[in-house]
Write a protein that holds these residues in place. Structure first.
Motif, PDB file in Angstrom:
ATOM      1  N   PRO A  47      61.511  26.007  24.697  1.00 25.61           N
ATOM      2  CA  PRO A  47      62.438  26.239  23.577  1.00 25.61           C
ATOM      3  C   PRO A  47      61.813  27.238  22.600  1.00 25.61           C
ATOM      4  O   PRO A  47      60.633  27.141  22.274  1.00 25.61           O
ATOM      5  N   ARG A  48      62.589  28.198  22.168  1.00 26.91           N
ATOM      6  CA  ARG A  48      62.072  29.255  21.298  1.00 26.91           C
ATOM      7  C   ARG A  48      62.876  29.315  19.999  1.00 26.91           C
ATOM      8  O   ARG A  48      64.098  29.187  20.017  1.00 26.91           O
ATOM      9  N   ARG A  49      62.188  29.544  18.910  1.00 25.14           N
ATOM     10  CA  ARG A  49      62.874  29.771  17.637  1.00 25.14           C
ATOM     11  C   ARG A  49      63.227  31.235  17.447  1.00 25.14           C
ATOM     12  O   ARG A  49      64.110  31.579  16.680  1.00 25.14           O
ATOM     13  N   LEU A  50      62.522  32.105  18.173  1.00 23.97           N
ATOM     14  CA  LEU A  50      62.775  33.539  18.070  1.00 23.97           C
ATOM     15  C   LEU A  50      62.619  34.152  19.449  1.00 23.97           C
ATOM     16  O   LEU A  50      61.658  33.865  20.163  1.00 23.97           O
ATOM     17  N   ALA A  90      49.445  30.450  15.986  1.00 24.93           N
ATOM     18  CA  ALA A  90      50.413  29.410  15.627  1.00 24.93           C
ATOM     19  C   ALA A  90      51.845  29.858  15.876  1.00 24.93           C
ATOM     20  O   ALA A  90      52.706  29.053  16.249  1.00 24.93           O
ATOM     21  N   VAL A  91      52.108  31.154  15.691  1.00 22.89           N
ATOM     22  CA  VAL A  91      53.482  31.651  15.754  1.00 22.89           C
ATOM     23  C   VAL A  91      53.959  31.910  17.180  1.00 22.89           C
ATOM     24  O   VAL A  91      55.074  31.533  17.564  1.00 22.89           O
ATOM     25  N   LEU A  92      53.129  32.557  18.012  1.00 25.21           N
ATOM     26  CA  LEU A  92      53.596  33.048  19.309  1.00 25.21           C
ATOM     27  C   LEU A  92      54.100  31.968  20.266  1.00 25.21           C
ATOM     28  O   LEU A  92      55.011  32.244  21.063  1.00 25.21           O
ATOM     29  N   PRO A  93      53.579  30.728  20.255  1.00 24.90           N
ATOM     30  CA  PRO A  93      54.185  29.717  21.131  1.00 24.90           C
ATOM     31  C   PRO A  93      55.650  29.430  20.826  1.00 24.90           C
ATOM     32  O   PRO A  93      56.353  28.853  21.652  1.00 24.90           O
ATOM     33  N   HIS A  94      56.110  29.830  19.647  1.00 17.64           N
ATOM     34  CA  HIS A  94      57.511  29.601  19.272  1.00 17.64           C
ATOM     35  C   HIS A  94      58.373  30.845  19.499  1.00 17.64           C
ATOM     36  O   HIS A  94      59.536  30.857  19.118  1.00 17.64           O
ATOM     37  N   ILE A 103      72.917  35.485  25.369  1.00 19.54           N
ATOM     38  CA  ILE A 103      72.363  35.750  24.035  1.00 19.54           C
ATOM     39  C   ILE A 103      73.198  35.051  22.973  1.00 19.54           C
ATOM     40  O   ILE A 103      72.665  34.430  22.044  1.00 19.54           O
ATOM     41  N   ARG A 104      74.524  35.134  23.091  1.00 21.20           N
ATOM     42  CA  ARG A 104      75.390  34.434  22.136  1.00 21.20           C
ATOM     43  C   ARG A 104      75.159  32.923  22.191  1.00 21.20           C
ATOM     44  O   ARG A 104      75.140  32.242  21.162  1.00 21.20           O
ATOM     45  N   GLU A 105      74.999  32.406  23.391  1.00 20.27           N
ATOM     46  CA  GLU A 105      74.773  30.969  23.562  1.00 20.27           C
ATOM     47  C   GLU A 105      73.468  30.535  22.900  1.00 20.27           C
ATOM     48  O   GLU A 105      73.403  29.516  22.207  1.00 20.27           O
ATOM     49  N   LEU A 106      72.415  31.322  23.097  1.00 20.27           N
ATOM     50  CA  LEU A 106      71.120  31.010  22.485  1.00 20.27           C
ATOM     51  C   LEU A 106      71.215  31.044  20.967  1.00 20.27           C
ATOM     52  O   LEU A 106      70.653  30.194  20.275  1.00 20.27           O
ATOM     53  N   ALA A 107      71.937  32.041  20.448  1.00 22.61           N
ATOM     54  CA  ALA A 107      72.101  32.136  18.995  1.00 22.61           C
ATOM     55  C   ALA A 107      72.866  30.930  18.467  1.00 22.61           C
ATOM     56  O   ALA A 107      72.541  30.395  17.402  1.00 22.61           O
ATOM     57  N   ALA A 108      73.877  30.493  19.210  1.00 24.41           N
ATOM     58  CA  ALA A 108      74.654  29.326  18.787  1.00 24.41           C
ATOM     59  C   ALA A 108      73.798  28.067  18.761  1.00 24.41           C
ATOM     60  O   ALA A 108      74.066  27.134  17.997  1.00 24.41           O
ATOM     61  N   GLU A 109      72.750  28.036  19.586  1.00 27.81           N
ATOM     62  CA  GLU A 109      71.840  26.887  19.618  1.00 27.81           C
ATOM     63  C   GLU A 109      70.779  26.955  18.525  1.00 27.81           C
ATOM     64  O   GLU A 109      69.951  26.050  18.407  1.00 27.81           O
ATOM     65  N   GLY A 110      70.774  28.050  17.751  1.00 32.42           N
ATOM     66  CA  GLY A 110      69.847  28.151  16.627  1.00 32.42           C
ATOM     67  C   GLY A 110      68.694  29.108  16.826  1.00 32.42           C
ATOM     68  O   GLY A 110      67.836  29.236  15.947  1.00 32.42           O
ATOM     69  N   THR A 111      68.637  29.792  17.984  1.00 27.51           N
ATOM     70  CA  THR A 111      67.571  30.768  18.227  1.00 27.51           C
ATOM     71  C   THR A 111      67.947  32.102  17.596  1.00 27.51           C
ATOM     72  O   THR A 111      69.059  32.590  17.795  1.00 27.51           O
ATOM     73  N   THR A 112      67.031  32.684  16.839  1.00 30.81           N
ATOM     74  CA  THR A 112      67.235  34.033  16.314  1.00 30.81           C
ATOM     75  C   THR A 112      66.859  35.024  17.410  1.00 30.81           C
ATOM     76  O   THR A 112      65.805  34.882  18.040  1.00 30.81           O
ATOM     77  N   VAL A 113      67.709  36.005  17.661  1.00 29.07           N
ATOM     78  CA  VAL A 113      67.465  36.985  18.723  1.00 29.07           C
ATOM     79  C   VAL A 113      67.305  38.364  18.094  1.00 29.07           C
ATOM     80  O   VAL A 113      68.179  38.819  17.350  1.00 29.07           O
ATOM     81  N   PRO A 123      67.603  37.931   9.271  1.00 24.74           N
ATOM     82  CA  PRO A 123      68.011  36.587   8.835  1.00 24.74           C
ATOM     83  C   PRO A 123      67.899  35.552   9.952  1.00 24.74           C
ATOM     84  O   PRO A 123      68.090  35.868  11.135  1.00 24.74           O
ATOM     85  N   ALA A 124      67.612  34.325   9.587  1.00 24.97           N
ATOM     86  CA  ALA A 124      67.552  33.230  10.552  1.00 24.97           C
ATOM     87  C   ALA A 124      68.915  33.039  11.191  1.00 24.97           C
ATOM     88  O   ALA A 124      69.948  33.124  10.531  1.00 24.97           O
ATOM     89  N   GLY A 125      68.920  32.814  12.508  1.00 20.84           N
ATOM     90  CA  GLY A 125      70.157  32.562  13.231  1.00 20.84           C
ATOM     91  C   GLY A 125      70.948  33.797  13.592  1.00 20.84           C
ATOM     92  O   GLY A 125      72.015  33.692  14.202  1.00 20.84           O
ATOM     93  N   SER A 126      70.449  34.979  13.246  1.00 19.31           N
ATOM     94  CA  SER A 126      71.181  36.211  13.543  1.00 19.31           C
ATOM     95  C   SER A 126      70.859  36.699  14.951  1.00 19.31           C
ATOM     96  O   SER A 126      69.869  36.316  15.567  1.00 19.31           O
ATOM     97  N   VAL A 127      71.739  37.563  15.470  1.00 19.72           N
ATOM     98  CA  VAL A 127      71.424  38.400  16.625  1.00 19.72           C
ATOM     99  C   VAL A 127      71.267  39.803  16.052  1.00 19.72           C
ATOM    100  O   VAL A 127      72.240  40.419  15.616  1.00 19.72           O
ATOM    101  N   PHE A 128      70.037  40.280  16.004  1.00 21.08           N
ATOM    102  CA  PHE A 128      69.684  41.466  15.226  1.00 21.08           C
ATOM    103  C   PHE A 128      69.401  42.636  16.165  1.00 21.08           C
ATOM    104  O   PHE A 128      68.483  42.586  16.988  1.00 21.08           O
TER     105      PHE A 128
END
Length: 342
Positions: free
Chosen positions: A185-188, A105-109, A210-220, A59-64
């Motif tokens: 900045p990374r989305r994933l 297209a995907v890997l830069p993010h 890791i928690r901080e990054l997830a709080a900023e919207g990055t999925t980990v 899921p988006a925004g999760s720490v998986f």
């Protein structure tokens, strides 16, 4: 003849070359996962089936957390997700796009730390990051040093930035690899054993990051052999074994699906163990001043067990059910111990 005056005309400074912008990848819809695989399969030459029909949803925004014993197919799965190897069958979508077809297209993010960072030992930590950043065609060279300094600061390596990488400890190398993944900045973020080699303080710092990054919207998305670490930092998890997905879901649900342990504190552990066995308890373990057993099913009244112990003359000083941990769930699912780094 008049004297000629020779003047010079200042040439305009050349315009800086435009920095390529990463190809935009549409944001996944609310119900679309950041990573989704369907029947993803990888069979190597010789017939070895490394990944068998994997249906994974991150899921988006999760720490998986991604768990599995050695040889379970985790690393092969990550390689397919990142477009490093082609699947034999099935499909994988990352950030809503098909992989490996949309890798450019995907890997830069996506920021990655897979199987440890590749470093130039003769260069300093800072110079390694400058090299990483210069290799990224979408990175703006005008802000390179500022971004490198920010990444070093974020992983706690500012003081060691001028030290040659060959003199770094394993934990410092892990931090530097993580800094490289955070240059943009990374989305994933895809992290393979991110706390490998770190001392307890360093592990806490990376978990906090890791928690901080997830709080900023990055999925980990992280794989780890430290089940306690997964339980502390992850919101969701999946367990693999022998190339197959056994279970996935929230960490709380995975642990809740496994029975906890009934623990009786008593100066009469042998008698308590006998009574619990007579009452049908499973996996009874005798201790010096306590006895434990698998918690009874939900429809069994715990008061009846306590009454049976007291009636038999057992002096009960403590009677409680300990919640099952993710480790308990993992062992119940795989029958494996702690070495799950494969």
């Amino acid at each position: 003849m008049g004297e000629s005056v020779r003047g010079s005309v200042r040439q305009p400074e050349p315009e800086p070359e435009p920095v390529p912008v990463p190809e935009p990848v549409p944001e996944p819809a609310d119900d679309e996962a950041v990573i989704r695989t369907r029947a993803l399969t990888k069979r190597y030459r010789g017939g070895q089936l490394a990944v068998d029909g994997l249906d994974l949803t991150v899921p988006a925004g999760s720490v998986f957390g991604f768990l599995g014993p050695n040889g379970s197919g985790k690393t092969t799965t990550i390689r397919m997700l990142m477009g490093l190897i082609e699947p034999t069958a099935g499909s994988a979508r990352v950030l809503g796009q098909p992989m490996p077809r949309a890798a450019r297209a995907v890997l830069p993010h996506v920021g990655t730390l897979i199987e440890g960072p590749a470093l130039y030992g003769f260069l300093s930590g800072r110079d390694n990051l400058l090299r990483y950043d210069a290799a990224d065609p979408t990175a703006d060279p005008r802000t390179r040093r500022e971004r490198v300094s920010a990444a070093l600061r974020r992983v706690g390596l500012t003081a060691a930035a001028g030290k040659k990488a060959k003199a770094y400890s394993l934990g410092m190398k892990q931090r530097l690899g993580l800094a490289a993944a955070l240059l943009q900045p990374r989305r994933l973020l895809v992290l393979d054993e991110p706390t490998n080699g770190l001392d307890p303080q360093g592990m806490r710092e990376i978990r906090s990051l890791i928690r901080e990054l997830a709080a900023e919207g990055t999925t980990v998305f992280l794989s780890s052999h430290l089940l306690d670490e997964i339980e502390q930092v992850c919101t969701h998890a999946a367990v693999m074994a022998q190339g197959r997905l056994l279970v996935q879901g929230t960490v709380a649900d995975l642990a809740a699906g496994t029975r906890g342990r009934l623990v009786v504190t008593t100066p009469d552990p042998a008698d308590a163990a006998r009574v619990l066995k007579e009452q049908g308890a499973d996996d009874v373990v005798l201790g010096e001043d306590r006895v434990s057993a698998e918690a009874p099913p939900p429809d069994r009244d715990l008061a009846d067990l306590n009454t049976a112990l007291v009636t038999a003359g057992v002096r009960v000083r403590g009677f409680a059910v300990e919640r099952a941990s993710l480790e308990d769930a993992f062992v119940a699912l795989t029958g494996e111990g702690f070495d799950v780094a494969g």
